[in-house]
Scaffold this motif. Structure first.
Motif, PDB file in Angstrom:
ATOM      1  N   TRP A   1       0.872  -1.187   0.000  1.00  9.76           N
ATOM      2  CA  TRP A   1       0.000   0.000   0.000  1.00  9.76           C
ATOM      3  C   TRP A   1       0.901   1.226   0.000  1.00  9.76           C
TER       4      TRP A   1
ATOM      5  N   LEU B   1       1.405   4.985   0.086  1.00  9.18           N
ATOM      6  CA  LEU B   1       0.921   6.336   0.386  1.00  9.18           C
ATOM      7  C   LEU B   1       2.104   7.284   0.650  1.00  9.18           C
ATOM      8  N   THR B   2       2.967   6.910   1.606  1.00 12.56           N
ATOM      9  CA  THR B   2       4.061   7.777   2.048  1.00 12.56           C
ATOM     10  C   THR B   2       5.063   8.041   0.920  1.00 12.56           C
TER      11      THR B   2
ATOM     12  N   GLY C   1       4.678  12.485   4.729  1.00 13.89           N
ATOM     13  CA  GLY C   1       4.335  11.355   5.599  1.00 13.89           C
ATOM     14  C   GLY C   1       3.069  11.674   6.362  1.00 13.89           C
ATOM     15  N   SER C   2       3.229  12.365   7.511  1.00  9.85           N
ATOM     16  CA  SER C   2       2.049  12.728   8.310  1.00  9.85           C
ATOM     17  C   SER C   2       1.075  13.561   7.480  1.00  9.85           C
TER      18      SER C   2
ATOM     19  N   PHE D   1       9.238   4.009   2.275  1.00  2.00           N
ATOM     20  CA  PHE D   1       8.930   3.190   3.457  1.00  2.00           C
ATOM     21  C   PHE D   1       7.787   2.210   3.207  1.00  2.00           C
ATOM     22  N   ILE D   2       7.696   1.651   2.016  1.00  2.00           N
ATOM     23  CA  ILE D   2       6.538   0.810   1.711  1.00  2.00           C
ATOM     24  C   ILE D   2       6.783  -0.639   2.143  1.00  2.00           C
ATOM     25  N   THR D   3       5.952  -1.103   3.070  1.00  2.75           N
ATOM     26  CA  THR D   3       6.040  -2.495   3.528  1.00  2.75           C
ATOM     27  C   THR D   3       5.708  -3.421   2.356  1.00  2.75           C
TER      28      THR D   3
ATOM     29  N   LEU E   1       8.270   1.006  15.972  1.00  2.00           N
ATOM     30  CA  LEU E   1       7.498   1.308  14.762  1.00  2.00           C
ATOM     31  C   LEU E   1       6.026   1.604  15.082  1.00  2.00           C
TER      32      LEU E   1
ATOM     33  N   ILE F   1       5.082   5.046  15.201  1.00  2.00           N
ATOM     34  CA  ILE F   1       5.377   5.838  13.994  1.00  2.00           C
ATOM     35  C   ILE F   1       4.442   5.482  12.833  1.00  2.00           C
TER      36      ILE F   1
ATOM     37  N   GLU G   1       1.426   4.120  10.336  1.00  2.00           N
ATOM     38  CA  GLU G   1      -0.029   4.365  10.223  1.00  2.00           C
ATOM     39  C   GLU G   1      -0.467   5.524  11.104  1.00  2.00           C
TER      40      GLU G   1
ATOM     41  N   THR H   1       1.696   8.724  13.358  1.00  2.00           N
ATOM     42  CA  THR H   1       2.530   8.780  14.566  1.00  2.00           C
ATOM     43  C   THR H   1       1.656   9.038  15.804  1.00  2.00           C
TER      44      THR H   1
ATOM     45  N   GLU I   1       1.846  11.502  17.673  1.00  2.00           N
ATOM     46  CA  GLU I   1       1.429  12.922  17.631  1.00  2.00           C
ATOM     47  C   GLU I   1       0.166  13.074  16.773  1.00  2.00           C
ATOM     48  N   MET I   2       0.123  12.348  15.648  1.00  2.00           N
ATOM     49  CA  MET I   2      -1.058  12.424  14.778  1.00  2.00           C
ATOM     50  C   MET I   2      -2.289  11.842  15.481  1.00  2.00           C
TER      51      MET I   2
ATOM     52  N   MET J   1      -3.602  14.368  17.777  1.00  2.00           N
ATOM     53  CA  MET J   1      -4.312  15.422  17.040  1.00  2.00           C
ATOM     54  C   MET J   1      -5.724  14.973  16.671  1.00  2.00           C
TER      55      MET J   1
HETATM   56  C1  LIG Z   1       8.891   0.089   8.896  1.00  2.00           C
HETATM   57  C2  LIG Z   1       7.942   1.047   8.257  1.00  2.00           C
HETATM   58  C3  LIG Z   1       6.914   0.568   7.463  1.00  2.00           C
HETATM   59  C4  LIG Z   1       6.053   1.463   6.820  1.00  2.00           C
HETATM   60  N1  LIG Z   1       5.095   0.967   5.955  1.00  2.00           N
HETATM   61  C5  LIG Z   1       4.386   1.840   5.195  1.00  2.00           C
HETATM   62  C6  LIG Z   1       3.507   1.349   4.158  1.00  2.00           C
HETATM   63  O1  LIG Z   1       3.356   0.138   3.956  1.00  2.00           O
HETATM   64  N2  LIG Z   1       2.853   2.264   3.387  1.00  2.00           N
HETATM   65  C7  LIG Z   1       3.003   3.605   3.572  1.00  2.00           C
HETATM   66  O2  LIG Z   1       2.397   4.366   2.824  1.00  2.00           O
HETATM   67  N3  LIG Z   1       3.811   4.101   4.546  1.00  2.00           N
HETATM   68  C8  LIG Z   1       4.512   3.253   5.351  1.00  2.00           C
HETATM   69  N4  LIG Z   1       5.353   3.740   6.332  1.00  2.00           N
HETATM   70  C9  LIG Z   1       5.469   5.173   6.514  1.00  2.00           C
HETATM   71  C10 LIG Z   1       4.859   5.674   7.825  1.00  2.00           C
HETATM   72  O3  LIG Z   1       3.461   5.593   7.765  1.00  2.00           O
HETATM   73  C11 LIG Z   1       5.380   7.102   8.038  1.00  2.00           C
HETATM   74  O4  LIG Z   1       6.750   6.983   8.387  1.00  2.00           O
HETATM   75  C12 LIG Z   1       4.603   7.846   9.109  1.00  2.00           C
HETATM   76  O5  LIG Z   1       3.314   8.138   8.675  1.00  2.00           O
HETATM   77  C13 LIG Z   1       5.300   9.169   9.498  1.00  2.00           C
HETATM   78  O6  LIG Z   1       5.626   9.924   8.377  1.00  2.00           O
HETATM   79  P1  LIG Z   1       7.126  10.492   8.207  1.00  2.00           P
HETATM   80  O7  LIG Z   1       8.054   9.357   8.410  1.00  2.00           O
HETATM   81  O8  LIG Z   1       7.215  11.231   6.922  1.00  2.00           O
HETATM   82  O9  LIG Z   1       7.328  11.495   9.412  1.00  2.00           O
HETATM   83  P2  LIG Z   1       6.920  13.046   9.437  1.00  2.00           P
HETATM   84  O10 LIG Z   1       5.526  13.215   9.004  1.00  2.00           O
HETATM   85  O11 LIG Z   1       7.964  13.822   8.716  1.00  2.00           O
HETATM   86  O12 LIG Z   1       6.998  13.345  10.993  1.00  2.00           O
HETATM   87  C14 LIG Z   1       8.240  13.621  11.680  1.00  2.00           C
HETATM   88  C15 LIG Z   1       7.884  13.994  13.111  1.00  2.00           C
HETATM   89  O13 LIG Z   1       7.093  15.198  13.109  1.00  2.00           O
HETATM   90  C16 LIG Z   1       5.872  14.972  13.788  1.00  2.00           C
HETATM   91  N5  LIG Z   1       4.817  15.788  13.171  1.00  2.00           N
HETATM   92  C17 LIG Z   1       4.508  15.893  11.860  1.00  2.00           C
HETATM   93  N6  LIG Z   1       3.489  16.734  11.700  1.00  2.00           N
HETATM   94  C18 LIG Z   1       3.128  17.173  12.933  1.00  2.00           C
HETATM   95  C19 LIG Z   1       2.123  18.065  13.440  1.00  2.00           C
HETATM   96  N7  LIG Z   1       1.254  18.662  12.629  1.00  2.00           N
HETATM   97  N8  LIG Z   1       2.058  18.256  14.774  1.00  2.00           N
HETATM   98  C20 LIG Z   1       2.919  17.636  15.622  1.00  2.00           C
HETATM   99  N9  LIG Z   1       3.885  16.792  15.208  1.00  2.00           N
HETATM  100  C21 LIG Z   1       3.996  16.570  13.878  1.00  2.00           C
HETATM  101  C22 LIG Z   1       5.611  13.484  13.659  1.00  2.00           C
HETATM  102  O14 LIG Z   1       4.715  13.018  14.645  1.00  2.00           O
HETATM  103  C23 LIG Z   1       7.029  12.940  13.812  1.00  2.00           C
HETATM  104  O15 LIG Z   1       7.360  12.883  15.173  1.00  2.00           O
HETATM  105  C24 LIG Z   1       6.193   2.863   7.019  1.00  2.00           C
HETATM  106  C25 LIG Z   1       7.212   3.340   7.851  1.00  2.00           C
HETATM  107  C26 LIG Z   1       8.086   2.468   8.455  1.00  2.00           C
HETATM  108  C27 LIG Z   1       9.199   3.008   9.310  1.00  2.00           C
END
Ligand SMILES: Cc1cc2nc3c(=O)[nH]c(=O)nc-3n(C[C@H](O)[C@H](O)[C@H](O)COP(=O)(O)OP(=O)(O)OC[C@H]3O[C@@H](n4cnc5c(N)ncnc54)[C@H](O)[C@@H]3O)c2cc1C
Length: 385
Positions: A123, A125-126, A131-132, A156-158, A358, A361, A363, A365, A367-368, A371
């Protein structure tokens, strides 16, 4: 916990546990060392019906409830969180998106093989820059004749390097913001789809995580999931359902830490007595059990609301937040109870702790989640479900 489960729930939980104890737990440490995803296990899980538990019978599923699916992911995470994560991404994100929003024809084409474990889903998305705030994605889908041309990359796609079926979100109409995002099915082997560099991780090393690159990937317009511009709305719904599963995933890791720590505390002697006789250790065990129990009840509530067709977004976020922080906290306590042996890989709890991170973080974080919970509370007030 026992009284909350039906006969069917217990059957699913116990059959899964027997399978996982025999075919997964003994190999988990080696798979992690080799950073090798055990694809054959996925096929066995499919053959035993564990991948399709909550999908309709006409696609090879069992038509069971959300709690049944949670019991599967929880039971897998208790034995090997890497297998559980890959399974959760395959079932609740990739197949889940298709199951909830794709046409009957698309579902017939993909779901039977996916639920049988013969085709693996991812799936997407990221992205490297989003990300968030997933709506800031830059991957583009341009309609040209009867086809879509997809360009961009996902991060970061699983199952990203090994999947057969990719559900991909991309911006179709940039001027429409979130309402301009659509979702598509892309099959492995489609020209222009490739993978980026190897991603090395803190934990969950036997679960494949990849960068997926789309370079002029052409798919027929019929591969769009649902109407144009619905991709973001679909994504939010998939994530909402996925959070109940991630909460179960977190609970499984927390329980692995708890059970290992209790067994160790009974065995390990210091000052002439098992360390379990020291109050400091007993309090850690009591606190772990209390949080694990509370996480379970929160998951139960979210799953029940979902199955009753009631709003459950806030409750899913609360369950995910609490269960994931419980996983991190409980596995750290498990390491502490093991002392120096907790810090070495032989006793497994350090792996549980690395895997647990993980949960806070993926699906969304923590923090999300906060929110989402605060927004809902401030909008609707606190109405206990
Ligand atoms: C092992 C692994 C498997 C994954 N599998 C998938 C997958 O299958 N498909 C997929 O699409 N994604 C996947 N991901 C991605 C995962 O969903 C994202 O890493 C996650 O949503 C966070 O996005 P980011 O890493 O860009 O962090 P960022 O969004 O850049 O966040 C960095 C930090 O800032 C904080 N932050 C961001 N915005 C705000 C705000 N408005 N207020 C307060 N704090 C904030 C966050 O909470 C975090 O602490 C995977 C990640 C990992 C590590």
């Amino acid at each position: 916990m026992q009284s909350e489960l039906t006969e069917e729930h217990r059957r699913i939980r116990d059959t899964l546990a027997t399978f996982a104890e025999r075919e997964i737990r003994p190999f988990a440490a080696q798979w992690e060392k080799d950073e090798a995803f055990p694809r054959a296990v996925m096929e066995k899980l499919g053959a035993l019906g564990f991948l399709g538990v909550s999908f309709p019978e006409r696609f090879g599923g069992a038509g069971a409830d959300t709690l049944s699916q949670v019991l599967v992911v929880e039971g897998l995470a208790r034995c090997d969180a890497s297998v559980a994560l890959s399974c959760a991404a395959h079932v609740s994100l990739s197949a889940g998106h298709i199951g909830a929003f794709a046409s009957e024809q698309q579902q017939q084409r993909y779901l039977p093989a996916m639920l049988a474990g013969k085709k693996l889903g991812a799936w997407c998305l990221t992205e490297p820059g989003s990300g968030s705030d997933a709506s800031a994605m830059r991957t583009r889908a341009t309609l040209s004749g009867g086809d879509y041309l997809i360009n961009g990359s996902k991060m970061f796609i699983t199952n990203g390097n090994i999947a057969d079926v990719y559900v991909v979100t991309a911006v179709e109409n940039p001027e429409q913001g979130k309402g301009g995002i659509s979702a598509f099915i892309v099959e492995r082997g489609t020209k222009g789809l490739s993978n980026g560099r190897k991603i090395e991780k803190l934990g969950l090393r036997a679960s494949d995580t990849g960068e997926v690159i789309f370079d002029n990937v052409t798919v027929p317009a019929a591969n769009r999931i649902g109407p144009s511009g619905e991709g973001y709305r679909q994504t939010l719904k998939v994530l909402e359902a996925g959070r109940v599963g991630v909460a179960g995933f977190s609970l499984g890791i927390a329980r692995a830490g708890f059970e290992t720590a209790v067994a160790y505390a009974r065995e390990r002697k210091q000052f002439g007595r098992p360390i379990a006789e020291f109050q400091a250790i007993q309090w850690m065990i009591a606190d772990m059990a209390t949080r694990i129990d509370a996480a379970w009840l929160l998951i139960l509530r979210a799953a029940r609301l979902k199955d009753a067709g009631k709003p459950y977004g806030r409750e899913a976020a609360i369950a995910k937040l609490f269960a994931s922080e419980t996983a991190m906290w409980a596995t750290e306590r498990a390491v502490q109870i093991h002392g120096g042996y907790g810090y070495i890989s032989e006793f497994h709890v350090e792996r549980y702790m690395r895997d647990a991170k993980l949960c806070e973080i993926g699906e969304g974080t923590s923090e999300m989640q906060r929110m989402i919970i605060a927004k809902s509370l401030l909008r609707d007030g606190y109405l206990p479900a």
